[in-house]
Write a protein that holds these residues in place. Sequence first.
Motif, PDB file in Angstrom:
ATOM      1  N   PRO A  78       0.822  -1.207   0.000  1.00 21.27           N
ATOM      2  CA  PRO A  78       0.000   0.000   0.000  1.00 21.27           C
ATOM      3  C   PRO A  78       0.859   1.262   0.000  1.00 21.27           C
ATOM      4  O   PRO A  78       1.947   1.286   0.597  1.00 21.27           O
ATOM      5  N   TYR A  79       0.344   2.292  -0.601  1.00 22.34           N
ATOM      6  CA  TYR A  79       1.108   3.506  -0.903  1.00 22.34           C
ATOM      7  C   TYR A  79       1.763   4.115   0.332  1.00 22.34           C
ATOM      8  O   TYR A  79       2.983   4.299   0.375  1.00 22.34           O
ATOM      9  N   THR A  80       0.987   4.450   1.349  1.00 24.45           N
ATOM     10  CA  THR A  80       1.519   5.230   2.473  1.00 24.45           C
ATOM     11  C   THR A  80       2.543   4.438   3.276  1.00 24.45           C
ATOM     12  O   THR A  80       3.653   4.911   3.531  1.00 24.45           O
ATOM     13  N   LEU A 205       7.154  -0.375  -5.692  1.00 26.00           N
ATOM     14  CA  LEU A 205       6.279  -1.226  -6.496  1.00 26.00           C
ATOM     15  C   LEU A 205       4.853  -1.076  -5.980  1.00 26.00           C
ATOM     16  O   LEU A 205       4.361  -1.884  -5.204  1.00 26.00           O
ATOM     17  N   TYR A 206       4.178  -0.021  -6.408  1.00 28.64           N
ATOM     18  CA  TYR A 206       2.792   0.162  -5.991  1.00 28.64           C
ATOM     19  C   TYR A 206       1.861  -0.755  -6.782  1.00 28.64           C
ATOM     20  O   TYR A 206       0.848  -1.226  -6.268  1.00 28.64           O
ATOM     21  N   LEU A 207       2.168  -0.966  -8.057  1.00 31.70           N
ATOM     22  CA  LEU A 207       1.380  -1.790  -8.983  1.00 31.70           C
ATOM     23  C   LEU A 207       0.026  -1.205  -9.324  1.00 31.70           C
ATOM     24  O   LEU A 207      -0.655  -1.692 -10.224  1.00 31.70           O
ATOM     25  N   ARG A 208      -0.394  -0.187  -8.592  1.00 30.51           N
ATOM     26  CA  ARG A 208      -1.603   0.546  -8.954  1.00 30.51           C
ATOM     27  C   ARG A 208      -1.527   1.900  -8.280  1.00 30.51           C
ATOM     28  O   ARG A 208      -0.691   2.134  -7.400  1.00 30.51           O
ATOM     29  N   ARG A 220      -0.260  10.923 -11.875  1.00 21.86           N
ATOM     30  CA  ARG A 220       0.980  10.618 -12.559  1.00 21.86           C
ATOM     31  C   ARG A 220       1.656   9.451 -11.861  1.00 21.86           C
ATOM     32  O   ARG A 220       1.320   9.109 -10.747  1.00 21.86           O
ATOM     33  N   GLU A 221       2.612   8.856 -12.551  1.00 26.15           N
ATOM     34  CA  GLU A 221       3.339   7.738 -11.971  1.00 26.15           C
ATOM     35  C   GLU A 221       4.265   8.238 -10.868  1.00 26.15           C
ATOM     36  O   GLU A 221       4.765   9.361 -10.929  1.00 26.15           O
ATOM     37  N   PRO A 222       4.533   7.401  -9.834  1.00 26.71           N
ATOM     38  CA  PRO A 222       5.397   7.842  -8.739  1.00 26.71           C
ATOM     39  C   PRO A 222       6.833   8.038  -9.192  1.00 26.71           C
ATOM     40  O   PRO A 222       7.339   7.323 -10.053  1.00 26.71           O
ATOM     41  N   ASP A 223       7.492   9.048  -8.620  1.00 23.61           N
ATOM     42  CA  ASP A 223       8.904   9.258  -8.864  1.00 23.61           C
ATOM     43  C   ASP A 223       9.720   8.295  -8.019  1.00 23.61           C
ATOM     44  O   ASP A 223       9.246   7.768  -7.013  1.00 23.61           O
TER      45      ASP A 223
END
Length: 236
Positions: A78-80, A205-208, A220-223
């Motif tokens: 997960p992102y956070t 690797l968020y994958l989404r 936008r895609e993560p840096d």
Amino acid sequence: MLVVAVDTSTPAVTAGVVRLGRSEHSTELCPRVLATRVTVNARAHAEVLTPQILACLEEANVQRSEIDAIVTGTGPGPYTGLRVGMATAAAFGDALGVPVYGVCSLDAMAAQVGPGQELLVVTDARRREVYWARYRDGHRIEGPAVHRPAHVQADPSHVIAGSRDHADLFSLPYVEVQSPAPAGLVAVAARDIVDRRVPDPLVPLYLRRPDATEPGAPRREPDPIPPPGFLTRGTA
């Protein structure tokens, strides 16, 4: 070599200090854990990770100046929570002037299971989905990816590891590896660490895309975390 390892790709907030060297009777690289801390709390990544790292250093009687490298799990997760672990690893690496190596967190779990297995690793991706990857004799042959469990085939895997609740959705014998551990994380990066290779930029690797976004903000895609120059200073 002394390595700090961290992972926040699952609800387990993990930190450890690992001595990496060759075993007495083998030429294989052998990670030996000197100290580890794990807190299972998906909402506590930011609060407990740094104190856990410092507690591990104290328990292992290791000074910060003795650290040779840092390894962090890059997910999927997960992102956070994932970003907390990677940013903390990058900050420690920059402050200490040591390289920071990112490894797929599922690969670390596969390393903990060991070779000689047809293995499926699954972790909680929320939204009733799982992150997954498939391994043959310790090598990843599929994934990482994110799907609903019904869309992930159990075959040709013979055993499964990862989130127990999600592993139970598959008709496979369970191996008791629920989250990345320091020894597994370091094992994946061991050759790069010993060879003192310059690490690639840390890319999660968020994958989404993240669940929450600012209203009206463009997606936008993560840096990479952080930019390449931030990670490679002091690694020569």
